[in-house]
Design a protein around this motif. Structure first.
Motif, short mmCIF file in Angstrom:
data_model
loop_
_atom_site.label_atom_id
_atom_site.label_comp_id
_atom_site.label_asym_id
_atom_site.label_seq_id
_atom_site.Cartn_x
_atom_site.Cartn_y
_atom_site.Cartn_z
N ARG A 170 -88.49 -35.43 -1.87
CA ARG A 170 -87.89 -35.60 -3.54
C ARG A 170 -87.29 -37.29 -4.37
O ARG A 170 -87.62 -36.95 -5.17
N ALA A 171 -87.11 -38.24 -3.37
CA ALA A 171 -86.20 -39.56 -4.06
C ALA A 171 -86.75 -40.00 -4.78
O ALA A 171 -87.39 -40.49 -5.44
N ALA A 172 -88.87 -39.94 -3.77
CA ALA A 172 -89.68 -40.73 -4.13
C ALA A 172 -89.90 -40.12 -5.73
O ALA A 172 -90.72 -41.18 -6.28
N ALA B 89 -85.11 -41.58 -16.37
CA ALA B 89 -83.30 -40.20 -16.42
C ALA B 89 -84.15 -38.57 -17.22
O ALA B 89 -83.64 -37.67 -17.38
N ASP B 90 -84.50 -39.64 -18.66
CA ASP B 90 -84.58 -38.99 -19.68
C ASP B 90 -86.01 -38.56 -19.98
O ASP B 90 -86.17 -37.79 -20.91
N ALA B 91 -86.78 -37.63 -18.82
CA ALA B 91 -88.22 -37.29 -18.87
C ALA B 91 -87.92 -36.14 -19.17
O ALA B 91 -87.07 -35.60 -18.82
N GLN C 52 -89.38 -21.82 -20.62
CA GLN C 52 -89.17 -23.62 -21.39
C GLN C 52 -88.93 -24.70 -20.76
O GLN C 52 -89.17 -24.64 -19.94
N PRO C 53 -89.31 -25.82 -21.57
CA PRO C 53 -89.94 -27.03 -21.30
C PRO C 53 -87.87 -27.11 -20.26
O PRO C 53 -87.19 -26.90 -20.76
N LEU C 54 -87.94 -28.21 -19.25
CA LEU C 54 -86.98 -28.96 -18.59
C LEU C 54 -86.74 -30.08 -19.51
O LEU C 54 -87.73 -31.28 -19.40
N GLN D 211 -84.62 -30.96 -11.68
CA GLN D 211 -83.90 -31.79 -9.36
C GLN D 211 -83.26 -30.11 -9.40
O GLN D 211 -83.24 -29.52 -8.43
N ALA D 212 -82.40 -29.87 -10.47
CA ALA D 212 -81.70 -28.69 -10.06
C ALA D 212 -82.84 -27.55 -9.65
O ALA D 212 -82.44 -27.17 -8.32
#
Length: 140
Positions: free
Chosen positions: A22-24, A31-33, A42-44, A51-52
């Motif tokens: 998950r971290a890698a 951050a704004d990807a 719908q898009p994330l 991540q959520a």
């Protein structure tokens, strides 16, 4: 050479996903990807949103990536942006059931940091778009 560096960044991203790191995996994105998956309504619009969702899949559905491989990679450099396209074969487990998918994916990378002749800068993904493989095509 930038193409080689983009291919390496993409390979590391796919490998992190394949091993459930998950971290890698999320560290390979800005951050704004943004993320567009054909499996979602719908898009994330941020890395945090994805991540959520990932965390809820793991908690509520036992989500686990069993394998992931990339083929037919193509890179198009556009200055400090690179478009990476490939076919991706993924095996997942959700709710105790295994699923195999063959999809086509575009990942847009953006160069971060300094650009000198010795140092190209770090390539991070800023957009991912996952599409279903068209019907009737043979597996990659």
């Amino acid at each position: 050479m930038s193409t080689r560096e983009v291919l390496q960044a993409a390979a590391e991203l796919v490998a992190a996903f394949a091993r459930n790191d998950r971290a890698a995996y999320f560290g390979a994105f800005t951050a704004d990807a943004s993320f567009v998956f054909h499996t979602l309504p719908q898009p994330l619009l941020s890395r945090d949103a994805y991540q959520a969702l990932w965390d809820s899949w793991r908690r509520d559905e036992g989500f686990e990536v069993l394998s992931c491989s990339s083929s037919n990679a193509v890179v198009s450099l556009q200055g400090d942006v690179a478009i990476f396209m490939h076919d991706v074969a993924t095996e997942l487990r959700m709710n105790g059931e295994q699923f195999f998918s063959q999809e086509r994916e575009t990942i847009v990378f953006t160069r971060q940091g300094s650009r000198t002749e010795q140092e190209e800068g770090l390539w991070l993904a800023c957009h991912e778009h996952l599409s279903a493989m068209p019907e009737g095509l043979p597996p990659p």
